[in-house]
Scaffold this motif. Structure first.
Motif, PDB file in Angstrom:
ATOM      1  N   VAL A 223     -39.792  34.902 -51.890  1.00 30.85           N
ATOM      2  CA  VAL A 223     -39.493  33.960 -52.966  1.00 30.85           C
ATOM      3  C   VAL A 223     -37.978  33.835 -53.079  1.00 30.85           C
ATOM      4  CG1 VAL A 223     -39.519  35.758 -54.750  1.00 30.85           C
ATOM      5  CG2 VAL A 223     -39.951  33.369 -55.388  1.00 30.85           C
ATOM      6  N   ALA A 224     -37.511  32.652 -53.441  1.00 36.15           N
ATOM      7  CA  ALA A 224     -36.078  32.434 -53.634  1.00 36.15           C
ATOM      8  C   ALA A 224     -35.820  31.930 -55.041  1.00 36.15           C
ATOM      9  CB  ALA A 224     -35.541  31.430 -52.618  1.00 36.15           C
ATOM     10  N   TRP A 225     -34.884  32.570 -55.729  1.00 35.47           N
ATOM     11  CA  TRP A 225     -34.331  31.988 -56.949  1.00 35.47           C
ATOM     12  C   TRP A 225     -33.228  31.033 -56.518  1.00 35.47           C
ATOM     13  CZ3 TRP A 225     -29.154  32.470 -58.491  1.00 35.47           C
ATOM     14  CH2 TRP A 225     -28.857  31.847 -59.715  1.00 35.47           C
ATOM     15  N   VAL A 226     -33.236  29.828 -57.075  1.00 35.45           N
ATOM     16  CA  VAL A 226     -32.298  28.777 -56.686  1.00 35.45           C
ATOM     17  C   VAL A 226     -31.393  28.454 -57.865  1.00 35.45           C
ATOM     18  CG1 VAL A 226     -32.099  26.367 -55.956  1.00 35.45           C
ATOM     19  CG2 VAL A 226     -33.907  27.807 -54.999  1.00 35.45           C
ATOM     20  N   ASP A 227     -30.098  28.448 -57.629  1.00 31.33           N
ATOM     21  CA  ASP A 227     -29.127  28.102 -58.669  1.00 31.33           C
ATOM     22  C   ASP A 227     -29.030  26.583 -58.760  1.00 31.33           C
ATOM     23  OD1 ASP A 227     -27.052  27.778 -60.424  1.00 31.33           O
ATOM     24  OD2 ASP A 227     -25.688  29.175 -59.417  1.00 31.33           O
ATOM     25  N   ALA A 228     -29.715  26.028 -59.752  1.00 29.58           N
ATOM     26  CA  ALA A 228     -29.740  24.576 -59.920  1.00 29.58           C
ATOM     27  C   ALA A 228     -28.542  24.067 -60.697  1.00 29.58           C
ATOM     28  CB  ALA A 228     -31.027  24.165 -60.647  1.00 29.58           C
ATOM     29  N   HIS A 229     -27.687  24.962 -61.174  1.00 31.89           N
ATOM     30  CA  HIS A 229     -26.530  24.558 -61.968  1.00 31.89           C
ATOM     31  C   HIS A 229     -25.237  24.576 -61.165  1.00 31.89           C
ATOM     32  CE1 HIS A 229     -23.598  24.455 -65.287  1.00 31.89           C
ATOM     33  NE2 HIS A 229     -24.569  23.917 -65.988  1.00 31.89           N
ATOM     34  N   ALA A 230     -25.242  25.211 -60.002  1.00 33.62           N
ATOM     35  CA  ALA A 230     -24.007  25.313 -59.218  1.00 33.62           C
ATOM     36  C   ALA A 230     -23.527  23.918 -58.812  1.00 33.62           C
ATOM     37  CB  ALA A 230     -24.239  26.167 -57.982  1.00 33.62           C
ATOM     38  N   GLY A 339     -35.799  17.277 -47.982  1.00 33.25           N
ATOM     39  CA  GLY A 339     -34.863  16.442 -48.735  1.00 33.25           C
ATOM     40  C   GLY A 339     -35.335  16.156 -50.138  1.00 33.25           C
ATOM     41  N   VAL A 340     -36.651  16.157 -50.360  1.00 38.45           N
ATOM     42  CA  VAL A 340     -37.166  15.902 -51.706  1.00 38.45           C
ATOM     43  C   VAL A 340     -36.758  17.025 -52.659  1.00 38.45           C
ATOM     44  CG1 VAL A 340     -39.274  15.615 -53.075  1.00 38.45           C
ATOM     45  CG2 VAL A 340     -39.073  14.514 -50.846  1.00 38.45           C
ATOM     46  N   VAL A 341     -36.754  18.258 -52.170  1.00 40.95           N
ATOM     47  CA  VAL A 341     -36.326  19.377 -53.015  1.00 40.95           C
ATOM     48  C   VAL A 341     -34.891  19.159 -53.471  1.00 40.95           C
ATOM     49  CG1 VAL A 341     -35.917  21.866 -53.085  1.00 40.95           C
ATOM     50  CG2 VAL A 341     -37.927  20.962 -51.891  1.00 40.95           C
ATOM     51  N   GLU A 346     -30.946  17.359 -57.651  1.00 37.77           N
ATOM     52  CA  GLU A 346     -29.836  16.462 -58.005  1.00 37.77           C
ATOM     53  C   GLU A 346     -30.223  15.537 -59.152  1.00 37.77           C
ATOM     54  OE1 GLU A 346     -28.865  14.553 -54.338  1.00 37.77           O
ATOM     55  OE2 GLU A 346     -27.607  16.232 -53.627  1.00 37.77           O
ATOM     56  N   TYR A 347     -31.448  15.027 -59.124  1.00 37.73           N
ATOM     57  CA  TYR A 347     -31.914  14.152 -60.213  1.00 37.73           C
ATOM     58  C   TYR A 347     -31.889  14.900 -61.549  1.00 37.73           C
ATOM     59  CZ  TYR A 347     -34.974  11.398 -63.208  1.00 37.73           C
ATOM     60  OH  TYR A 347     -35.481  10.680 -64.267  1.00 37.73           O
ATOM     61  N   LEU A 348     -32.406  16.111 -61.565  1.00 38.29           N
ATOM     62  CA  LEU A 348     -32.431  16.870 -62.816  1.00 38.29           C
ATOM     63  C   LEU A 348     -31.020  17.130 -63.327  1.00 38.29           C
ATOM     64  CD1 LEU A 348     -35.250  19.444 -61.964  1.00 38.29           C
ATOM     65  CD2 LEU A 348     -35.441  17.420 -63.421  1.00 38.29           C
ATOM     66  N   GLY A 349     -30.114  17.470 -62.418  1.00 39.07           N
ATOM     67  CA  GLY A 349     -28.744  17.754 -62.835  1.00 39.07           C
ATOM     68  C   GLY A 349     -28.032  16.538 -63.392  1.00 39.07           C
ATOM     69  N   THR A 350     -28.183  15.382 -62.734  1.00 34.92           N
ATOM     70  CA  THR A 350     -27.482  14.181 -63.183  1.00 34.92           C
ATOM     71  C   THR A 350     -28.108  13.584 -64.447  1.00 34.92           C
ATOM     72  OG1 THR A 350     -28.819  12.817 -61.684  1.00 34.92           O
ATOM     73  CG2 THR A 350     -26.685  13.600 -60.873  1.00 34.92           C
ATOM     74  N   HIS A 351     -29.331  13.987 -64.787  1.00 39.30           N
ATOM     75  CA  HIS A 351     -29.981  13.486 -65.997  1.00 39.30           C
ATOM     76  C   HIS A 351     -30.007  14.520 -67.117  1.00 39.30           C
ATOM     77  CE1 HIS A 351     -31.280  10.405 -63.164  1.00 39.30           C
ATOM     78  NE2 HIS A 351     -31.598   9.657 -64.192  1.00 39.30           N
ATOM     79  N   GLY A 352     -29.121  15.509 -67.033  1.00 40.46           N
ATOM     80  CA  GLY A 352     -28.985  16.478 -68.121  1.00 40.46           C
ATOM     81  C   GLY A 352     -30.163  17.402 -68.286  1.00 40.46           C
ATOM     82  N   LEU A 393     -39.538  12.529 -66.163  1.00 46.07           N
ATOM     83  CA  LEU A 393     -39.905  13.064 -64.857  1.00 46.07           C
ATOM     84  C   LEU A 393     -40.739  12.090 -64.037  1.00 46.07           C
ATOM     85  CD1 LEU A 393     -40.682  16.818 -65.624  1.00 46.07           C
ATOM     86  CD2 LEU A 393     -38.641  15.842 -64.592  1.00 46.07           C
ATOM     87  N   ARG A 394     -41.009  10.900 -64.555  1.00 42.52           N
ATOM     88  CA  ARG A 394     -41.795   9.938 -63.783  1.00 42.52           C
ATOM     89  C   ARG A 394     -41.128   9.580 -62.449  1.00 42.52           C
ATOM     90  NH1 ARG A 394     -46.151   7.896 -66.912  1.00 42.52           N
ATOM     91  NH2 ARG A 394     -46.730   9.720 -68.153  1.00 42.52           N
ATOM     92  N   PRO A 395     -39.808   9.408 -62.379  1.00 42.71           N
ATOM     93  CA  PRO A 395     -39.202   9.174 -61.062  1.00 42.71           C
ATOM     94  C   PRO A 395     -39.405  10.342 -60.097  1.00 42.71           C
ATOM     95  CG  PRO A 395     -37.705   8.491 -62.802  1.00 42.71           C
ATOM     96  CD  PRO A 395     -38.816   9.238 -63.471  1.00 42.71           C
ATOM     97  N   VAL A 396     -39.455  11.568 -60.643  1.00 44.23           N
ATOM     98  CA  VAL A 396     -39.711  12.734 -59.788  1.00 44.23           C
ATOM     99  C   VAL A 396     -41.140  12.687 -59.267  1.00 44.23           C
ATOM    100  CG1 VAL A 396     -39.745  15.249 -59.684  1.00 44.23           C
ATOM    101  CG2 VAL A 396     -37.989  14.091 -61.030  1.00 44.23           C
TER     102      VAL A 396
END
Length: 455
Positions: A223-230, A339-341, A346-352, A393-396
């Motif tokens: 399992v990997a923890w991913v830093d989505a805020h970096a 690429g979807v990941v 990126e979508y989550l980060g740019t949408h706060g 999250l509909r675009p996701v």
């Protein structure tokens, strides 16, 4: 509790985004269970209530709580076949069988789910490329149908009904008990290797390398923890943990092969007022601290249970998200759709909506169960404050569906119902089998109604 005057109970999913005040019944014997089923036109089956959203909550009708039906019926120590009632927790199974040198081949992030819930959600662990999901470990199950009859199902006996029930979200009937094939284990310990990565590409590369080893070894968990805020090129840097079984030779002389269980009882903690303590500032600080304080290291000894079930050390996690709770959005995409990941992060980060937690796992082969979640490829799970989500999250959803992926129904609270047939292309086949098992439409849930699963 009488059948004529069932009491009302306040229930929610584990994420605390959906709440219901509903009649609940808890029959303890087969005759009472059949009587309760035949007395009600609409029933939602519920286990331990660890699904995040409304999978075990009703739109109408009653809730049938199975947690009092929790006996281990028998265990054959020669071949590792366990027969257990569906309301037993995985924790209870592990308590009884691990000291005897046997383990459940598949355990999700918590051992506080019931056997019936694990089958109905077809849960997966961190070893899916080698072991598959929970349903693959089930030899047979006994199902109470809506007409009061009990049938035994297996991959060789009414296979369509068996696989419709595995992953069927409790919508084909009541799983009464099941026979589970366990695996031998030499100790109750694992060896952990940890690798810290500096970018999402490095994380992907590490996970792909380990996936090849997992395919050959069903006891290898990753399992990997991913830093989505970096920021920038550091987005998706992470901590990749690999676990594999420790032999008696790996243990220091003072360490017992099977550590004593120290799992604390699950306790309901009140949600913190207002938005809780999860905010963009606390997510940023916690993410940076976690990555900087972790180091790559090999051959670290850990108990099997603590390694596989981190959620059981975080019982207060949903409470931290405040009154509106948390949404866990988990999706899977095929191997060539990495690429979807990246696009989702990126979508989550740019949408706060930077996740408070993001974890990435490898998935292996597909399942015979039409509504089973895992497909070959990748799965990313993100925890978000519900107050941030709404329909954003509909675009996701469209990204995931367009890539041939799907969302995890056991976690869902927000997915676009129009995309469910796209994500689950065998839905119509499942509906046909479900109608055969429940022609009067007795079984239901908030999830089923919201997503149109019963159409």
């Amino acid at each position: 509790m009488t059948l004529e005057h069932p009491g009302l109970q306040a229930l929610s999913g584990w994420g605390r985004t959906v709440h219901r005040s509903t009649p609940v019944r808890r029959p303890t014997y087969d005759g009472g269970l059949v009587e309760a089923v035949l007395a009600e036109p609409r029933i939602t089956v519920r286990g331990a209530g660890r699904s995040y959203g409304d999978a075990a909550l009703p739109n109408d009708g009653i809730v049938l709580d199975l947690t009092s039906r929790n006996r281990i019926v028998s265990f054959d120590e020669r071949d590792g076949v366990l027969i257990v009632e569906s309301g037993a927790l995985l924790r209870d199974v592990i308590d009884q069988t691990l000291p005897l040198g046997w383990k459940l081949p598949v355990v999700p992030g918590t051992e506080r789910v019931t056997v019936g819930g694990a089958i109905a959600s077809d849960v997966h662990g961190k070893n899916h490329p080698g072991a598959g999901s929970f349903g693959r470990q089930v030899r047979w199950l006994a199902l109470l149908r809506s007409d009061g009859n009990i049938v035994q199902l297996s991959p060789g006996q009414d296979a369509d009904a068996f696989w419709a029930t595995v992953g069927g979200m409790g919508l084909t009937g009541v799983i009464l008990h099941a026979a589970i094939q366990l695996r031998r284990v030499e100790t109750g310990w694992v060896i952990r290797n940890r690798q810290r990565t500096r970018s999402l590409d490095e994380t992907f590369e590490a996970m792909q390398s380990l996936a090849a080893q997992q395919e050959l070894d069903p006891d290898r968990h990753v399992v990997a923890w991913v830093d989505a805020h970096a920021p920038g090129a550091s987005l998706g840097r992470g901590i990749v943990d690999e676990f594999y079984g420790a032999s008696t030779l790996d243990l220091p002389g003072s360490v017992a092969p099977y550590p004593e269980a120290r799992t604390a009882a699950s306790r309901w903690r009140r949600s913190l007022p207002g938005p809780g303590v999860v905010s963009r500032a606390t997510i940023a600080a916690a993410s940076a601290a976690r990555w900087h304080l972790s180091r790559s290291a090999n051959s670290q000894l850990a108990t099997l249970r603590s390694a596989l079930c981190p959620l059981d050390r975080a019982d207060s996690w949903p409470a931290a998200f405040g009154r509106r709770g948390l949404v866990q959005y988990q999706f899977a995409v095929p191997p060539d759709e990495l690429g979807v990941v990246r696009d989702v992060l990126e979508y989550l980060g740019t949408h706060g909506m930077t996740p408070a937690l993001a974890t990435l796992k490898n998935l292996g082969f597909d399942s015979s169960a039409p509504l089973s979640f895992p497909i070959p490829g990748w799965t990313l799970a993100v925890d978000l404050p519900a107050r941030w989500v709404h329909d954003s999250l509909r675009p996701v959803d469209k990204l995931v569906a367009g890539a041939g992926g799907r969302v995890y129904l056991a976690k869902d609270t927000v997915t676009d119902p129009d995309l469910i047939p796209v994500m689950y292309p065998r839905l119509a086949n499942w509906q046909h089998t479900r109608h055969r098992l429940d022609p009067i439409g007795r079984w239901s849930s908030g999830l089923a109604e919201r997503l149109g699963l019963l159409a």
